[in-house]
Design a protein around this motif. Structure first.
Motif, PDB file in Angstrom:
ATOM      1  N   GLN A   1       0.819  -1.229   0.000  1.00  0.00           N
ATOM      2  CA  GLN A   1       0.000   0.000   0.000  1.00  0.00           C
ATOM      3  C   GLN A   1       0.845   1.269   0.000  1.00  0.00           C
ATOM      4  N   LYS A   2       2.149   1.073   0.156  1.00  0.00           N
ATOM      5  CA  LYS A   2       3.020   2.243   0.385  1.00  0.00           C
ATOM      6  C   LYS A   2       3.032   3.221  -0.786  1.00  0.00           C
ATOM      7  N   LYS A   3       3.070   2.650  -1.995  1.00  0.00           N
ATOM      8  CA  LYS A   3       3.211   3.520  -3.165  1.00  0.00           C
ATOM      9  C   LYS A   3       2.013   4.472  -3.298  1.00  0.00           C
ATOM     10  N   ALA A   4       0.805   3.904  -3.315  1.00  0.00           N
ATOM     11  CA  ALA A   4      -0.408   4.706  -3.495  1.00  0.00           C
ATOM     12  C   ALA A   4      -0.629   5.645  -2.323  1.00  0.00           C
ATOM     13  N   THR A   5      -0.423   5.127  -1.111  1.00  0.00           N
ATOM     14  CA  THR A   5      -0.634   5.955   0.082  1.00  0.00           C
ATOM     15  C   THR A   5       0.386   7.087   0.137  1.00  0.00           C
ATOM     16  N   GLY A   6       1.627   6.750  -0.199  1.00  0.00           N
ATOM     17  CA  GLY A   6       2.694   7.761  -0.195  1.00  0.00           C
ATOM     18  C   GLY A   6       2.361   8.916  -1.130  1.00  0.00           C
ATOM     19  N   ALA A   7       1.857   8.558  -2.322  1.00  0.00           N
ATOM     20  CA  ALA A   7       1.518   9.597  -3.306  1.00  0.00           C
ATOM     21  C   ALA A   7       0.412  10.501  -2.767  1.00  0.00           C
ATOM     22  N   LEU A   8      -0.590   9.889  -2.154  1.00  0.00           N
ATOM     23  CA  LEU A   8      -1.699  10.655  -1.577  1.00  0.00           C
ATOM     24  C   LEU A   8      -1.228  11.584  -0.461  1.00  0.00           C
ATOM     25  N   LEU A   9      -0.327  11.043   0.322  1.00  0.00           N
ATOM     26  CA  LEU A   9       0.191  11.792   1.465  1.00  0.00           C
ATOM     27  C   LEU A   9       0.968  13.029   0.994  1.00  0.00           C
ATOM     28  N   ASN A  10       1.774  12.821  -0.054  1.00  0.00           N
ATOM     29  CA  ASN A  10       2.531  13.947  -0.607  1.00  0.00           C
ATOM     30  C   ASN A  10       1.597  14.993  -1.196  1.00  0.00           C
ATOM     31  N   ASP A  11       0.539  14.512  -1.834  1.00  0.00           N
ATOM     32  CA  ASP A  11      -0.450  15.404  -2.422  1.00  0.00           C
ATOM     33  C   ASP A  11      -1.085  16.260  -1.329  1.00  0.00           C
ATOM     34  N   LEU A  12      -1.402  15.598  -0.241  1.00  0.00           N
ATOM     35  CA  LEU A  12      -2.016  16.301   0.894  1.00  0.00           C
ATOM     36  C   LEU A  12      -1.106  17.412   1.407  1.00  0.00           C
ATOM     37  N   LYS A  13       0.175  17.076   1.540  1.00  0.00           N
ATOM     38  CA  LYS A  13       1.155  18.039   2.040  1.00  0.00           C
ATOM     39  C   LYS A  13       1.231  19.253   1.111  1.00  0.00           C
ATOM     40  N   THR A  14       1.277  18.983  -0.224  1.00  0.00           N
ATOM     41  CA  THR A  14       1.355  20.076  -1.205  1.00  0.00           C
ATOM     42  C   THR A  14       0.126  20.970  -1.117  1.00  0.00           C
ATOM     43  N   ARG A  15      -1.058  20.329  -1.021  1.00  0.00           N
ATOM     44  CA  ARG A  15      -2.301  21.105  -0.963  1.00  0.00           C
ATOM     45  C   ARG A  15      -2.339  22.017   0.257  1.00  0.00           C
TER      46      ARG A  15
END
Ligand SMILES: [Zn+2]
Length: 340
Positions: free
Chosen positions: A51-65
């Protein structure tokens, strides 16, 4: 965890800060040491590897937003506070903004495009660095033609030859390779030749070429098109004359003169007392050029023409030195502010 992040993303999207204080609270909530993001990054270490890849991407997106949201609120509140600052005197006259003007070559280029677009020609442009095939071979230049010489052409590489295009004709080849007739195009662009710079020659100049390919296109169509152009460009009273010439890529070929704009044909120093000034080359596309581009020369005929934008501009505005176009001297350029 992904659901949780998705939920937070939605929450951020709809969040609106009303002042700087609220922006700061928002920042602390998400980005402080004990904030939501640091908590999520801690949890992230413990989730299953797949799950790391998809979750990691979402997490980074959240940080940017979050960061984007903070930045946008900060800048809008700063703008408001600058505006309400009493030290700014809104009654002061504004800073003077100097209006620029189009370069004379751009003015004339746009006029030429406008004239041909009214009879259905559309613009095609392409690269300035060309290969031998598109610049010479496909256009019927024989192996020993002087234009292929280092004296005339600026080469970037030899064998295989890569060069700065010497005319805009390679764009005609590229269009014919890609399109099926009918083709009705004009090709404005910058071209390069290995010339010594003088009042009458430069290593950089600009051309507009044109191409019309269809069934039953004749020399009469060419002549009528060019007469229309000359009258639109230089005035209703302008006359044209065609003289036989030679180009590798057209047969028959011609040079077109227009009646002198200054003396109207009576004779003056601009037309060297002949009453005519040469403005372009033209002709019927050589069938072998069609063959090179896989267009059936038994079905289709076409005409092509080409002119130098500098030459037309010099005639139109009585400019006597070609170098003025490239020197960026404001005393010269400012004379065209009213020309649109
Ligand atoms: Zn004249």
């Amino acid at each position: 965890m992904q659901d949780k992040i998705q939920h937070l993303l939605k929450e951020i999207e709809s969040f609106v800060a009303r002042n700087q204080e609220e922006t700061e609270q928002f920042r602390l909530k998400y980005l402080s040491k004990k904030g939501i993001l640091s908590e999520l990054f801690t949890d992230f270490k413990n989730i299953p590897a797949e799950q790391k890849k998809a979750t990691g991407a979402l997490l980074n997106d959240l940080k940017t937003r979050v960061q984007e949201k903070i930045d946008s609120f900060k800048s809008s509140f700063e703008a408001v506070s600058a505006f309400s600052d009493s030290s700014v005197d809104l009654t002061k006259p504004a800073d003077h903004i100097e209006t620029g003007a189009r370069h004379p070559l751009s003015i004339v280029r746009n006029q030429i495009i406008g004239i041909f677009s009214r009879i259905g020609f559309t613009v095609a442009e392409d690269r300035e660095i060309e290969d031998d095939w598109h610049n010479f071979t496909a256009l019927n230049f024989p192996e020993e033609h002087p234009a292929r010489d280092m004296q005339d052409t600026i080469f970037i590489e030899k064998n295989p030859d890569i060069l700065l295009r010497t005319h805009t004709s390679p764009v005609q080849i590229r269009v014919m390779e890609k399109m099926k007739p009918p083709i009705r195009k004009i090709f404005p662009g910058r071209v390069f030749r290995n010339e010594a710079i003088s009042a009458r020659a430069h290593c950089i100049f600009h051309q507009v070429e044109g191409l019309y390919v269809d069934k039953d296109v004749s020399f009469a169509d060419l002549k009528q098109t060019l007469l229309y152009f000359a009258k639109e460009m230089f005035g209703e009273k302008t006359e044209i004359r065609l003289r036989p010439s030679f180009f590798p890529f057209t047969e028959p070929s011609g040079e077109m003169d227009v009646s002198c704009l200054i003396c109207g044909g009576k004779g003056c120093n601009i037309c060297k007392y002949t009453g005519w000034v040469e403005i372009m080359g033209c002709g019927m596309v050589d069938p072998s050029v069609f063959d090179n581009c896989h267009i059936d020369s038994k079905i289709y005929t076409g005409f092509a023409f080409g002119m130098g934008i500098e030459r037309i501009t010099m005639l139109k505005y009585q400019i006597r030195d070609l170098r003025l176009f490239f020197e960026n001297d404001l005393r010269f350029l400012k004379q065209f502010t009213g020309a649109y």
